[in-house]
Design an enzyme around this catalytic site. Sequence first.
Site, mmCIF file in Angstrom:
data_model
loop_
_atom_site.group_PDB
_atom_site.id
_atom_site.type_symbol
_atom_site.label_atom_id
_atom_site.label_comp_id
_atom_site.label_asym_id
_atom_site.label_seq_id
_atom_site.Cartn_x
_atom_site.Cartn_y
_atom_site.Cartn_z
ATOM 1 N N HIS A 72 22.732 -21.344 -65.900
ATOM 2 C CA HIS A 72 21.985 -22.152 -64.933
ATOM 3 C C HIS A 72 20.856 -21.363 -64.277
ATOM 4 C CE1 HIS A 72 24.975 -25.309 -65.364
ATOM 5 N NE2 HIS A 72 25.915 -24.436 -65.092
ATOM 6 N N GLU A 109 27.469 -35.349 -58.093
ATOM 7 C CA GLU A 109 26.393 -36.206 -58.566
ATOM 8 C C GLU A 109 26.574 -36.481 -60.052
ATOM 9 O OE1 GLU A 109 22.892 -33.946 -57.595
ATOM 10 O OE2 GLU A 109 22.790 -33.047 -59.590
ATOM 11 N N ARG A 124 10.583 -20.841 -50.510
ATOM 12 C CA ARG A 124 10.021 -19.505 -50.709
ATOM 13 C C ARG A 124 9.097 -19.533 -51.922
ATOM 14 N NH1 ARG A 124 12.711 -18.473 -55.293
ATOM 15 N NH2 ARG A 124 14.907 -19.065 -55.463
ATOM 16 N N LYS A 159 22.471 -28.435 -49.272
ATOM 17 C CA LYS A 159 22.159 -29.426 -50.296
ATOM 18 C C LYS A 159 22.530 -30.855 -49.898
ATOM 19 C CE LYS A 159 20.642 -26.211 -53.048
ATOM 20 N NZ LYS A 159 20.773 -25.062 -52.185
#
Length: 503
Positions: free
Chosen positions: A237, A202, A294, A118
């Site tokens: 999530h 973030e 994917r 990430k």
Amino acid sequence: MPEINKILVANRGEIALRVIRTCKEMGKKTVAVYSTPDADAPHVLQADESVHIGPAASSESYLVIDKIIKVAKETGADAIHPGYGFLSENGDFSERCEEEGIIFIGPKAKAIRLMGDKTAAREIMGKANVPFPPGTKKELKDVEEAEKVADDIGYPVLVKAAAGGGGKGMRIVENKDEFRSGIKAAKSEARNAFGDDRVYIEKYLVEPRHVEFQIMADEHGNTLHIFDRECSIQRRHQKVIEEAPCSILTDELRQEMAEAAIAAAEAVDYIGAGTIEFLVDAERNFYFLEMNTRLQVEHPVTELITGLDLVELQILVAEGKELPISQDDVQMNGHAVECRIYAEDPRDNFLPSTGTLTKHRIPSGNGIRVDSGVEEGQAVTINYDPMISKLCTYGNDRGHAIKRMLRALDEYEIAGCRTTIPFCKYVLKHESFTSGNYDTHFVPDHFSKEKIDAEMTNDEKVKALAAALLKMEDSGEENSQKPKARATNGRSSDWWKNRNKKH
């Protein structure tokens, strides 16, 4: 690159069956792999060949690269489709296939690794001018550095694992006093889940919407977007209800996000099917979240509004062919909704609810698609993801698709375990959802056990009680580790054992 003749599907359940169906339509032979509890699963019976690869634990079966490669060679499979989950985003697996001369139906290892990290992905997106939320561009070296970043961008902040997804290694930190404990918890969970405790920070966005764009790219420099999906209804999530297209995007915003998605894919020389995920805030600013390298679980809603077969396009690209469509050919019509039907109890924090499916009667009729990997009489166990099926509906517009979904959910009959069907009904009837005015906080903001109980009809309550009683009756049998014989599609288990398959 030669045409693919035989494809090994390195997965299980509904996605394995989904891939096998397209392979049949394209005239491709298929090989299924299966663990011990999946011996008579539908994907095994539908494939041309099947091979046992180990016990229930995925670490000893579906995740063992050497076993998958060995089966591919022994059966003469010239390509492998990884589906999603398991090895689908494993750069080592993609690389190993290439080394062994087997076509990997997916992106190259480099793209998988770059987008799977990430922090590396954020750096790449910055260079490609794809917006991402304020925060760190690289993994954090120490807590002091992290604390300074959090102070600069302002609370609340998100602490997120650098190598992973699915909500693991993620913590919302509301204020400075909670920061160090939040960092510690996120790093610990990331280490346990991914063997990598790197994290980044973030800004936590207000009223975020989860909006993603399907992309498809070939080796000839063509990268297309295949429109958008809204995936904001989530628990832990993880997505439960998705729809296409997103109801809040204007034509201008959709085009801007589509161009950003294509730029993101081209920045890593991407080939194949992929999804660029964005967060959209209350002011309709959008930010790069991650790329899934994917096919997505929710790909059927995209297929329903475009008429395209994404698995077919994946295979054509893997054969080295140019995409048979241009961007102008990709048209969007109508609206589609997907409900993931999980064997989970929404009244008990969505905990898994395992058991034997004593009844599994799927809905039917115009505009309904059910992708399922289990059949009546099979057990839903704790070994794998508890998803029973993906129920999708298509309508002329959003309201039509929602009404059709409610009808389909009413028709769907499942006994033997609790499911998310009552939760899906609750969401689709809620004013926040029907108005399109919802975000990723829907579950904590609007859902509770008491509310869903109040919404349930007497008939639904009787079904829930019956499911609980059946589970109690079956519990003694489930403690036996011996698999039960089961007739499938009118065929006896003896027929299956004698079928001309490689074991």
